[in-house]
Write a protein that holds these residues in place. Structure first.
Motif, PDB file in Angstrom:
ATOM      1  N   GLN A  39       0.827  -1.211   0.000  1.00 25.33           N
ATOM      2  CA  GLN A  39       0.000   0.000   0.000  1.00 25.33           C
ATOM      3  C   GLN A  39       0.861   1.260   0.000  1.00 25.33           C
ATOM      4  O   GLN A  39       0.538   2.232  -0.689  1.00 25.33           O
ATOM      5  N   LEU A  40       1.966   1.251   0.730  1.00 25.08           N
ATOM      6  CA  LEU A  40       2.869   2.406   0.728  1.00 25.08           C
ATOM      7  C   LEU A  40       3.522   2.585  -0.636  1.00 25.08           C
ATOM      8  O   LEU A  40       3.613   3.704  -1.148  1.00 25.08           O
ATOM      9  N   GLU A  41       3.971   1.488  -1.224  1.00 27.74           N
ATOM     10  CA  GLU A  41       4.627   1.568  -2.534  1.00 27.74           C
ATOM     11  C   GLU A  41       3.661   2.005  -3.628  1.00 27.74           C
ATOM     12  O   GLU A  41       4.088   2.513  -4.652  1.00 27.74           O
ATOM     13  N   ASN A  42       2.384   1.801  -3.411  1.00 26.77           N
ATOM     14  CA  ASN A  42       1.372   2.191  -4.397  1.00 26.77           C
ATOM     15  C   ASN A  42       0.611   3.446  -3.983  1.00 26.77           C
ATOM     16  O   ASN A  42      -0.463   3.733  -4.522  1.00 26.77           O
ATOM     17  N   CYS A  43       1.163   4.191  -3.040  1.00 27.20           N
ATOM     18  CA  CYS A  43       0.619   5.485  -2.579  1.00 27.20           C
ATOM     19  C   CYS A  43      -0.814   5.379  -2.070  1.00 27.20           C
ATOM     20  O   CYS A  43      -1.612   6.299  -2.244  1.00 27.20           O
ATOM     21  N   ARG A  44      -1.140   4.277  -1.439  1.00 24.94           N
ATOM     22  CA  ARG A  44      -2.488   4.097  -0.922  1.00 24.94           C
ATOM     23  C   ARG A  44      -2.596   4.320   0.584  1.00 24.94           C
ATOM     24  O   ARG A  44      -3.685   4.259   1.126  1.00 24.94           O
ATOM     25  N   ARG A  45      -1.473   4.515   1.252  1.00 29.21           N
ATOM     26  CA  ARG A  45      -1.468   4.732   2.702  1.00 29.21           C
ATOM     27  C   ARG A  45      -0.615   5.941   3.040  1.00 29.21           C
ATOM     28  O   ARG A  45       0.334   6.267   2.327  1.00 29.21           O
ATOM     29  N   LYS A  46      -0.953   6.563   4.154  1.00 30.64           N
ATOM     30  CA  LYS A  46      -0.183   7.685   4.678  1.00 30.64           C
ATOM     31  C   LYS A  46       0.526   7.219   5.941  1.00 30.64           C
ATOM     32  O   LYS A  46      -0.134   6.934   6.944  1.00 30.64           O
ATOM     33  N   PRO A  47       1.843   7.117   5.912  1.00 29.18           N
ATOM     34  CA  PRO A  47       2.548   6.640   7.099  1.00 29.18           C
ATOM     35  C   PRO A  47       2.664   7.736   8.152  1.00 29.18           C
ATOM     36  O   PRO A  47       2.598   8.923   7.842  1.00 29.18           O
TER      37      PRO A  47
END
Length: 91
Positions: A39-47
């Motif tokens: 999800q992070l690599e696909n810009c779907r989550r905000k860490p």
């Protein structure tokens, strides 16, 4: 201009490629899980900042010479662009 999510995505892919790790193995290295890394690599989550700190610390444990910081994970570096493509041709 790229967003911080896009820059993090690019940098995670870069470091994963640098160490020749699958998303699953990279998730183990940074003490996370496969779904979250994807999800992070696909810009779907905000860490969170805490998560970036955890990733940076774990990358430093994996490679003692790296000297990673959370700020570096969201700093744009043209040389970190990767040329990953999906097998199924989707973006």
């Amino acid at each position: 201009m790229k967003s911080s999510k896009e820059i993090l995505s690019m940098n995670l892919k870069y470091y994963r490629n640098k160490y020749n790790l699958s998303q699953e193995k990279f998730a183990e290295v940074v003490d996370s899980n496969l779904v979250y890394i994807n999800q992070l690599e696909n810009c779907r989550r905000k860490p969170t900042i805490d998560l970036l700190d955890k990733f940076a610390n774990n990358l430093n444990k994996y490679d003692k010479k790296l000297n990673m910081t959370s700020a570096k994970l969201i700093t744009y570096d043209e040389s970190h662009k990767t040329n990953f493509t999906r097998i199924d041709g989707k973006n």
